[in-house]
Design an enzyme around this catalytic site. Structure first.
Site, PDB file in Angstrom:
ATOM      1  N   ASP A 178       0.857  -1.191   0.000  1.00 19.50           N
ATOM      2  CA  ASP A 178       0.000   0.000   0.000  1.00 19.50           C
ATOM      3  C   ASP A 178       0.893   1.240   0.000  1.00 19.50           C
ATOM      4  O   ASP A 178       1.678   1.444   0.930  1.00 19.50           O
ATOM      5  CB  ASP A 178      -0.897  -0.028   1.250  1.00 19.50           C
ATOM      6  CG  ASP A 178      -1.783   1.196   1.344  1.00 19.50           C
ATOM      7  OD1 ASP A 178      -2.446   1.504   0.340  1.00 19.50           O
ATOM      8  OD2 ASP A 178      -1.814   1.846   2.399  1.00 19.50           O
TER       9      ASP A 178
ATOM     10  N   THR B 208      -3.543   5.332  -3.820  1.00 21.02           N
ATOM     11  CA  THR B 208      -2.423   6.047  -3.177  1.00 21.02           C
ATOM     12  C   THR B 208      -1.121   5.835  -3.947  1.00 21.02           C
ATOM     13  O   THR B 208      -0.298   6.732  -4.035  1.00 21.02           O
ATOM     14  CB  THR B 208      -2.232   5.567  -1.724  1.00 21.02           C
ATOM     15  OG1 THR B 208      -2.235   4.146  -1.699  1.00 21.02           O
ATOM     16  CG2 THR B 208      -3.325   6.066  -0.836  1.00 21.02           C
ATOM     17  N   THR B 209      -0.934   4.624  -4.514  1.00 22.76           N
ATOM     18  CA  THR B 209       0.292   4.359  -5.278  1.00 22.76           C
ATOM     19  C   THR B 209       0.227   5.094  -6.618  1.00 22.76           C
ATOM     20  O   THR B 209       1.197   5.734  -7.029  1.00 22.76           O
ATOM     21  CB  THR B 209       0.450   2.839  -5.518  1.00 22.76           C
ATOM     22  OG1 THR B 209       0.241   2.172  -4.278  1.00 22.76           O
ATOM     23  CG2 THR B 209       1.823   2.505  -6.038  1.00 22.76           C
TER      24      THR B 209
ATOM     25  N   ASP C  21      -9.437   0.077   2.307  1.00 27.32           N
ATOM     26  CA  ASP C  21      -9.496   0.541   0.909  1.00 27.32           C
ATOM     27  C   ASP C  21     -10.787   0.086   0.248  1.00 27.32           C
ATOM     28  O   ASP C  21     -11.455   0.850  -0.444  1.00 27.32           O
ATOM     29  CB  ASP C  21      -8.304  -0.015   0.105  1.00 27.32           C
ATOM     30  CG  ASP C  21      -7.005   0.711   0.441  1.00 27.32           C
ATOM     31  OD1 ASP C  21      -7.072   1.635   1.263  1.00 27.32           O
ATOM     32  OD2 ASP C  21      -5.950   0.364  -0.106  1.00 27.32           O
TER      33      ASP C  21
END
Length: 541
Positions: free
Chosen positions: A60, A93-94, A396
């Protein structure tokens, strides 16, 4: 010859002009390269060691960068992006870090050709406005009441995570939890964030041991507490519940008090008053005939004795958040003073109260609630590290379910949306954008290709061949074609059923472009040194 005039402290490190911008771009690129391998279903894991010796195993982006201690100011601001993305939409997020890094990398050649940062920013802004409209044009509506459609959507989110092996189970948990806590407002079809408050009303209880398949969503609340007295009942069906925010103990004085006692009878009277006060508190509670009393404060031994005699089970020192959840699930009202207790404050919506032993710990279950607007997800698993990673993935998944309920539009996943916007931007640039702004506008189009390219690279495919094939598909108007993250081949996302919420995609592109614009505006970096290092340099001189 005039002596040099020193205006600024010479000890301060200073970078200005294009050097500052190139330094920012390099920092952003470095951070993006850290998490690049964590994108897609073939993502690698990172193992992080904290100063205390604890281990974090995750792919993550937000969790990885949170553990990184960046020194460069631009790197810190890029890391902050993943936190914003995580709080706003909970997923991507990545992608946002990789995209922001690429947006800045694309700007480097423009700066070398002495294109003014303001011109680059203007091109980026124009591209962002068009990209948002294009995203909406390729998105499709989703029926949030259809469980199969929602599960398919959450699956594509979890597919890139560690828990993808238990895909059906985890998707079911996330969707059930979000649907449980959603407050339906008859007037509004679309939900707001306040109506689906995951942080406050979904509690994830991680208990090591057992199998992952034993994880479930409870239709009520579970807390890590036991009853205060062994004689109290441990299982009650359809209990009447009272929630308190006051201690069931003798009231101590706030300030120091001195009492002078001359007779022995006065001393015994003092003790008697204490007992009478506790008895009156317990009598007031017993008057509403509850089966269970939960309080956020303590319960004295004498109060326990009276409660046992009245056949009431008591649990003490319940956390504030847990108490709020229980109130929402059982229909009880939290009372701050026993004297204010009324019949309407008693919660009657709970079906079963039971104390169960899991491992070495005792847990209180308040389940079988009629219409709970709060729930607990019970996670079982082999080890603490595994459970922490499952928890992160589950958060998530729940965020994705929430986003779709708030804005029920989907766009194709697997890099299809990015390549579609990229192709549409480049077509638009050639047709409608003139002058110097066209180059940065096309730069955004190039940068967006980084997502499908990274997906192909992470599963060992040939990036050039795949991207050429993708561009060819999209230029003919087939905007649902993307990269299969498992094999690296070009496939139709509509057939594969890989869709992502529009909220996540649009937030990712928006955040990446805005942060790139902000860092391109910086033309001077002054690093202030601490007093200690200043004194040291003076003493060295």
């Amino acid at each position: 010859m005039q002596a040099p005039v020193i205006v600024l402290n010479t000890n301060k490190q200073r970078e200005s002009g294009s050097r500052a911008q190139i330094s920012n771009i390099t920092a952003a690129k470095t951070i993006a390269d850290i998490v690049r391998t964590c994108l897609g279903p073939r993502a690698m894991l990172k193992m992080m060691l904290d100063p205390m010796g604890g281990i974090t195993l995750t792919n993550d982006g937000h969790t990885i960068l949170r553990e990184c201690e960046a020194v460069h100011p631009a790197a810190k601001s890029i890391i902050e992006l993943s936190r914003t993305q995580d709080e706003e939409v909970g997923d991507g997020t990545t992608s946002v870090i990789v995209l922001a890094g690429e947006m800045l990398t694309v700007a480097a050649p423009f700066l070398e050709r002495h294109l003014h940062p303001v011109v680059i920013i203007a091109g980026y802004r124009k591209a962002l406005d068009d990209a948002e409209k294009m995203l909406e044009s390729i998105s499709i509506p989703v029926d949030t009441s259809s469980r199969t459609e929602m599960l398919g959507l959450i699956k594509s989110t979890i597919g890139t995570k560690f828990v993808s092996r238990w895909n059906d189970l985890m998707c079911g948990l996330a969707l059930t939890a979000v649907q449980t806590i959603t407050v339906n407002d008859s007037n509004e079809i679309l939900k707001t964030k306040a109506q689906i408050d995951i942080k406050r009303y979904v509690r994830v209880e991680k208990i090591a041991g057992g199998e992952i398949e034993e994880s479930m969503v409870l239709d009520g609340v579970m807390i890590n507490k036991d009853i205060v007295h062994p004689k109290m009942r441990r299982k009650i069906e359809n209990p009447r519940i009272v929630l308190l925010d006051c201690p069931l103990e003798y009231k101590k004085n706030e300030s120091q008090t001195n009492i002078e006692i001359t007779k022995e009878s006065e001393w015994s009277r003092l003790l008697q008053i204490e007992e009478e006060q506790i008895k009156s508190i317990c009598d007031q509670i017993a008057a509403v005939k509850p089966d269970i009393v939960l309080t956020e404060k303590g319960v004295s031994d004498l109060a326990q004795h009276y409660l046992v005699k009245a056949g009431i089970s008591a649990i003490r020192r319940v956390r504030k958040m847990d108490n709020n959840r229980i109130a929402r699930a059982t229909g009880a009202t939290i009372v701050t003073s026993v004297s204010d207790l009324k019949e309407s404050d008693v919660g009657t919506d709970c079906g079963l109260f039971e104390i169960r032993k899991i491992g070495d710990e005792y847990y209180t279950f308040l389940v079988g609630c009629k219409n709970p607007k709060a729930c607990t997800i019970l996670l079982r698993g082999p080890s603490k590290d595994t459970l922490n990673e499952i928890d992160r993935n589950l958060q998530d998944a729940m965020s994705v379910a929430r986003n779709v309920m708030i804005r029920p539009l989907l766009c194709p996943g697997g890099g299809a949306s990015e390549i579609a916007v990229s192709v549409l931007l480049s077509q638009n640039a050639k047709a409608n954008i003139t002058g110097v702004e066209q180059r940065p506008y096309l730069g955004v189009s190039e940068a967006l290709e980084v997502i499908p390219r990274t997906l192909v690279q992470n599963c060992g495919g040939n990036a050039i061949k795949v991207l050429t094939a993708l561009r060819a598909k999209h230029s003919t108007g087939e905007h649902t074609w993307g990269v299969d993250g498992e094999t690296g081949k070009v496939v139709d996302m509509k057939v594969h059923g890989i869709w992502e919420p529009l909220a996540v995609k649009s937030q990712t592109i928006k955040t990446a472009v805005e942060s790139a614009c902000m860092l391109l505006r910086v033309d001077d970096i002054v690093a202030a040194t601490s007093k200690k290092s200043e004194l040291k340099s003076l003493s060295d001189n």
